[in-house]
Design a protein around this motif. Sequence first.
Motif, mmCIF file in Angstrom:
data_model
loop_
_atom_site.group_PDB
_atom_site.id
_atom_site.type_symbol
_atom_site.label_atom_id
_atom_site.label_comp_id
_atom_site.label_asym_id
_atom_site.label_seq_id
_atom_site.Cartn_x
_atom_site.Cartn_y
_atom_site.Cartn_z
ATOM 1 N N VAL A 306 0.837 -1.206 0.000
ATOM 2 C CA VAL A 306 0.000 0.000 0.000
ATOM 3 C C VAL A 306 0.867 1.250 0.000
ATOM 4 C CG1 VAL A 306 -1.660 1.342 1.346
ATOM 5 C CG2 VAL A 306 -1.950 -1.141 1.102
ATOM 6 N N LEU A 307 1.931 1.209 0.823
ATOM 7 C CA LEU A 307 2.836 2.364 0.901
ATOM 8 C C LEU A 307 3.505 2.628 -0.438
ATOM 9 C CD1 LEU A 307 4.194 4.514 2.697
ATOM 10 C CD2 LEU A 307 5.922 2.794 3.282
ATOM 11 N N GLN A 308 3.800 1.548 -1.168
ATOM 12 C CA GLN A 308 4.463 1.688 -2.468
ATOM 13 C C GLN A 308 3.566 2.427 -3.477
ATOM 14 O OE1 GLN A 308 5.536 -2.063 -4.264
ATOM 15 N NE2 GLN A 308 7.197 -1.150 -5.450
ATOM 16 N N ARG A 309 2.257 2.221 -3.383
ATOM 17 C CA ARG A 309 1.335 2.839 -4.325
ATOM 18 C C ARG A 309 0.697 4.115 -3.795
ATOM 19 N NH1 ARG A 309 -0.275 -2.655 -4.597
ATOM 20 N NH2 ARG A 309 -2.101 -2.116 -3.344
ATOM 21 N N ALA A 310 0.886 4.402 -2.496
ATOM 22 C CA ALA A 310 0.205 5.554 -1.887
ATOM 23 C C ALA A 310 0.766 6.869 -2.415
ATOM 24 C CB ALA A 310 0.345 5.489 -0.378
ATOM 25 N N ILE A 311 -0.120 7.834 -2.566
ATOM 26 C CA ILE A 311 0.272 9.179 -3.007
ATOM 27 C C ILE A 311 -0.097 10.198 -1.950
ATOM 28 C CG2 ILE A 311 -0.094 10.954 -4.770
ATOM 29 C CD1 ILE A 311 -0.713 8.731 -6.749
ATOM 30 N N ILE A 316 0.065 7.460 3.294
ATOM 31 C CA ILE A 316 1.467 7.096 3.598
ATOM 32 C C ILE A 316 1.671 6.992 5.098
ATOM 33 C CG2 ILE A 316 3.845 7.888 3.441
ATOM 34 C CD1 ILE A 316 3.135 9.158 0.746
ATOM 35 N N ALA A 317 1.126 7.958 5.843
ATOM 36 C CA ALA A 317 1.280 7.955 7.306
ATOM 37 C C ALA A 317 0.582 6.740 7.925
ATOM 38 C CB ALA A 317 0.721 9.248 7.885
ATOM 39 N N ARG A 318 -0.603 6.417 7.394
ATOM 40 C CA ARG A 318 -1.352 5.265 7.923
ATOM 41 C C ARG A 318 -0.600 3.960 7.671
ATOM 42 N NH1 ARG A 318 -7.268 3.291 5.722
ATOM 43 N NH2 ARG A 318 -7.601 1.628 7.294
#
Length: 503
Positions: A306-311, A316-318
């Motif tokens: 999820v972090l890799q695809r998060a914008i 990102i924080a979650r």
Amino acid sequence: MFERLAEPYLVLDEHLVVVAANDAYRARFGAAHDLHRTDAQPHGAMRMQERDRLIHALVADAQRGGASVSPVFRFDVDPAFHGEPSERGHYWRMHASRLLAAHDEPTLFALRFEDVTTSVLAKQDADMAAPDTLAFALAQAGLGVWRIDFDREQVTCSERCVEHMGAERSAERIANEADTNTITPDRLLGENVAQFAARQRAAAGAEPFEMERLVTAPNENSARRWILVRGIGRFDHDGQLSAMTGFTLDITARKERELALDARADTERHARARSDALAATMDQFVTSVSHELRSPLNAIVTWAEVLQRAIAPADIARAADAIRRNGRQLSHMVDDLLDSGAITTGKLSVNRVPIDLGALAAAVAEDVRKQAEHKRIELRVGEMPSCFVMADESRMKQVVWNLLSNAVKFTDAGHIEIALRITGQHAELTVTDTGKGIDAAALPLVFERFRQIAPHSSGRIGGLGLGLWLVKHIVTLHGGTVHAFSTGAGQGSTFTVCIPRPA
């Protein structure tokens, strides 16, 4: 002719009154007296009374017709009438017969005394010269023989029986005593045998009994021997149990082999039970570790993707927070596993230094707060006075962390509170929750390894089941104690840790 008869004779009427006595009787026994009188008995009155009772029985048999003969009996005559008596006594047999008389004449009985001393003594000499076959056979078989006479409340036993049962007196001494090997039942056979025999008498039991008794011999440096005691009741003509007879046998060698085999079987059985329990524990451990380690690892991998695809910054924080939380949980699991192995092998050590337990507990509570908030549980930090104890800082953090994490795990709603107070020479740390609670029967089990105590309806709750077990061992290494308390399922629980303060 009657006076000249060589053997002693008495003539009695039907009332046992002496009618006549010949010269041979007077020479042997003195004057003839009325058998019903006891005030005129000659020398040896008690023996005379025994003889007269035998005469009564003989005459009674003769009255029913025919002649009657008495068994052989010993009767020592008065030396005043017949010189010095034999040192080995005189033995007699009496013959009673009814005399013929007319219808108008009284009934008379003739009583002849036959001196059988010579034949009796000869037989005694022969018996003494020849060994007793039965006694010899019993001795060779190692058997002791005993008899309980309930009427006399005595036990008669052979020398081998005395030897077997460890009597206080030696067989030689008993043999020379006036009581002729007679001692009380409980002293010879033991209270259990004597009491059993008494119960058998009360119940008139006809079945034989058998028991094994451990005996300590008084004259063999307190050597312990196993003796087999067997017996059976003897009944009189009324069906009453009047005596018990039996034998004893030394079975020490056989019993020791049996005990050794039983001990070996018990050891093997316990070893198998321990092996089975260890295998079951290991299976449970592997299953638990596989499941519990996979959960945070899967969460870390998922949130990393999820972090890799998060914008968005919020996503990102979650994701970062989830990775950090699951990474810390995984780290604590690994630490618990390593510490579990160290405790099992006795290699877990503590490095005691002065630490402020209040400050340490407050800091750990802040680290756990995120877990509580994730489940919408309020974490309360109560009084935390400054309190210094001698402890290993990392180990005490582990204790507080495990207690708080355990409370979060088993609490679905409500709050958790941690507090510290000083009680004399101890620091008392308590963690209270409003969670699932613990049944009274399960309280002693909460500190066992791989054990999770929760209501059956709640299903399995994540964790290795090592947290409280580690808490107990770490606290014990610090010289402290830990206790669990709960009023029941659904009523929450309280864990209290007491750590000694430096003097």
